[in-house]
Design a protein around this motif. Structure first.
Motif, short mmCIF file in Angstrom:
data_model
loop_
_atom_site.label_atom_id
_atom_site.label_comp_id
_atom_site.label_asym_id
_atom_site.label_seq_id
_atom_site.Cartn_x
_atom_site.Cartn_y
_atom_site.Cartn_z
N VAL A 112 0.85 -1.20 0.00
CA VAL A 112 0.00 0.00 0.00
C VAL A 112 0.88 1.24 0.00
O VAL A 112 1.75 1.41 0.86
CB VAL A 112 -0.93 0.01 1.23
CG1 VAL A 112 -1.73 1.31 1.29
CG2 VAL A 112 -1.88 -1.20 1.19
N GLU A 113 0.68 2.13 -0.98
CA GLU A 113 1.40 3.40 -1.03
C GLU A 113 0.78 4.41 -0.08
O GLU A 113 1.47 5.13 0.63
CB GLU A 113 1.37 3.96 -2.46
CG GLU A 113 2.04 3.08 -3.51
CD GLU A 113 3.55 3.05 -3.34
OE1 GLU A 113 4.13 4.11 -2.99
OE2 GLU A 113 4.14 1.98 -3.55
N ARG A 114 -0.54 4.46 -0.04
CA ARG A 114 -1.29 5.38 0.81
C ARG A 114 -2.76 5.04 0.70
O ARG A 114 -3.14 4.14 -0.07
CB ARG A 114 -1.07 6.84 0.39
CG ARG A 114 -1.44 7.14 -1.06
CD ARG A 114 -0.96 8.50 -1.50
NE ARG A 114 -1.22 8.75 -2.92
CZ ARG A 114 -2.29 9.35 -3.40
NH1 ARG A 114 -3.22 9.80 -2.55
NH2 ARG A 114 -2.46 9.54 -4.69
N MET A 132 1.05 1.03 -6.39
CA MET A 132 1.84 1.34 -7.58
C MET A 132 1.77 0.16 -8.54
O MET A 132 1.96 -1.00 -8.15
CB MET A 132 3.30 1.61 -7.20
CG MET A 132 4.15 2.14 -8.34
SD MET A 132 3.74 3.85 -8.75
CE MET A 132 4.46 4.72 -7.33
N LEU A 133 1.48 0.44 -9.82
CA LEU A 133 1.37 -0.61 -10.82
C LEU A 133 2.11 -0.24 -12.10
O LEU A 133 2.13 0.93 -12.50
CB LEU A 133 -0.10 -0.88 -11.16
CG LEU A 133 -0.97 -1.52 -10.07
CD1 LEU A 133 -2.44 -1.48 -10.46
CD2 LEU A 133 -0.53 -2.96 -9.81
N THR A 144 2.60 4.15 -12.34
CA THR A 144 1.90 5.22 -11.64
C THR A 144 1.07 4.63 -10.52
O THR A 144 0.91 3.41 -10.40
CB THR A 144 1.01 6.03 -12.60
OG1 THR A 144 0.62 7.26 -11.98
CG2 THR A 144 -0.25 5.27 -12.99
N GLN A 145 0.52 5.50 -9.68
CA GLN A 145 -0.33 5.07 -8.57
C GLN A 145 -1.76 4.87 -9.05
O GLN A 145 -2.28 5.67 -9.82
CB GLN A 145 -0.30 6.11 -7.45
CG GLN A 145 1.05 6.23 -6.75
CD GLN A 145 1.00 7.22 -5.60
OE1 GLN A 145 -0.01 7.87 -5.36
NE2 GLN A 145 2.10 7.32 -4.86
N PHE A 164 -0.38 10.78 -13.95
CA PHE A 164 0.28 10.01 -15.02
C PHE A 164 0.59 10.91 -16.21
O PHE A 164 1.69 10.88 -16.77
CB PHE A 164 -0.62 8.85 -15.44
CG PHE A 164 -0.40 8.40 -16.85
CD1 PHE A 164 0.77 7.76 -17.22
CD2 PHE A 164 -1.37 8.62 -17.82
CE1 PHE A 164 0.97 7.34 -18.54
CE2 PHE A 164 -1.18 8.21 -19.13
CZ PHE A 164 0.00 7.57 -19.49
N MET A 165 -0.37 11.75 -16.62
CA MET A 165 -0.18 12.59 -17.80
C MET A 165 0.95 13.59 -17.60
O MET A 165 1.75 13.85 -18.50
CB MET A 165 -1.48 13.33 -18.11
CG MET A 165 -2.66 12.42 -18.42
SD MET A 165 -4.18 13.36 -18.62
CE MET A 165 -5.41 12.09 -18.33
#
Length: 207
Positions: A112-114, A132-133, A144-145, A164-165
Motif C-alpha cells: 500500500v502506497e497510501r 503502484m502498478l 503510476t499510482q 500520469f499525464m
C-alpha cells in the motif's frame, strides 16, 4: 470452473563542439505524446489488456478491483485484490476458445502506497487503497499510482489521471480515441488462464 504495456575565424577562440551540444540539449523540450481519450492499456505483470479512459478531471488513476483485503507482510501494509474479467469483457478471445471471461479472475498483491478518502455526493465517504502498478500504453511502459475501486458499473475498468499525464508528458485529444501509434504486447484469454490459474501475482511478478 473458475481460474482463480557550428565555425568561426582561425583567430577566434576554439570552443569544443560538445559545449554546443550540451547547451542545445538543455533547450530541447520533449515532444508530448498525444493519445485519445480512450486507449488500450496492458497491465504488465499479468498481460491483461483493458480499455482505459484518460481523464484530466481526475488526479489519481484508478483500477477496477474487488475483494480488496489488507494484510501485513514484513511489517508493511499490503493489499490483495481481484480483477474479474467477467465485469469487463474487452480482453481478446480467440474464435476457438474453450473458456470465456467468466472463468478468469486475476488475483494480485501489492504494498500500500497510501489511502485516500473519497467524498461522494448522496453517499458515505469511501476510503480507498492506492498501489503502484506497471502498465503499457501506446507501446511504452509506465508506472503510476492507482486507487483500487469497484468500477464494474463503469464503461472503462481503468482510469488514467493527471498525475500520469504530467509525469509522462501526455497530451489528450478529447475528440478522438484509440489513436496510439504503437501497440503493447498482451496475452490472449487462454494464455491468461494458463498462467494465472491458482496463482497470485505479487509485486515482483513472482507467483
Amino acid at each position: 470452473m473458475r481460474f482463480l504495456i557550428p565555425l568561426g575565424l582561425a583567430t577566434a577562440l576554439i570552443v569544443p563542439a560538445t559545449a554546443f551540444a550540451e547547451k542545445a540539449d538543455k533547450s530541447v523540450v520533449p515532444v508530448p505524446e498525444t493519445l485519445g481519450f480512450v486507449e488500450w492499456v496492458v497491465m504488465n505483470d499479468t498481460g491483461l489488456r483493458l480499455k482505459a479512459r484518460l481523464d484530466t478531471g481526475a488526479k489519481t488513476s484508478s483500477l477496477h478491483a474487488v475483494n480488496v483485503e489488507e494484510f501485513k507482510q514484513d511489517d508493511q501494509k499490503w493489499v490483495r485484490f481481484q480483477i474479474p474479467l467477467a465485469d469487463h469483457k474487452d480482453h481478446p478471445i480467440t474464435d476457438d476458445s474453450t473458456i470465456d471471461h467468466e472463468e478468469v479472475i486475476l488475483e494480485l498483491e501489492r504494498p500500500v502506497e497510501r489511502t485516500v478518502l473519497i467524498k461522494r455526493k448522496g453517499a458515505p465517504s469511501q476510503r480507498r487503497y492506492v498501489v503502484m502498478l506497471d502498465f503499457c500504453i501506446a507501446g511504452t511502459n509506465h508506472k503510476t499510482q492507482f486507487s483500487l475501486t469497484d468500477r464494474g458499473n463503469f464503461s472503462y475498468p481503468v482510469l488514467l489521471g493527471r498525475r500520469f499525464m504530467k509525469d509522462d508528458n501526455i497530451l489528450i485529444d478529447s475528440a478522438d480515441s484509440f489513436i496510439a501509434k504503437k501497440d503493447c504486447e498482451y496475452m490472449n484469454l487462454e494464455e491468461l488462464a494458463d498462467k494465472q490459474q491458482a496463482n497470485i501475482v505479487k509485486a515482483d511478478g513472482a507467483s
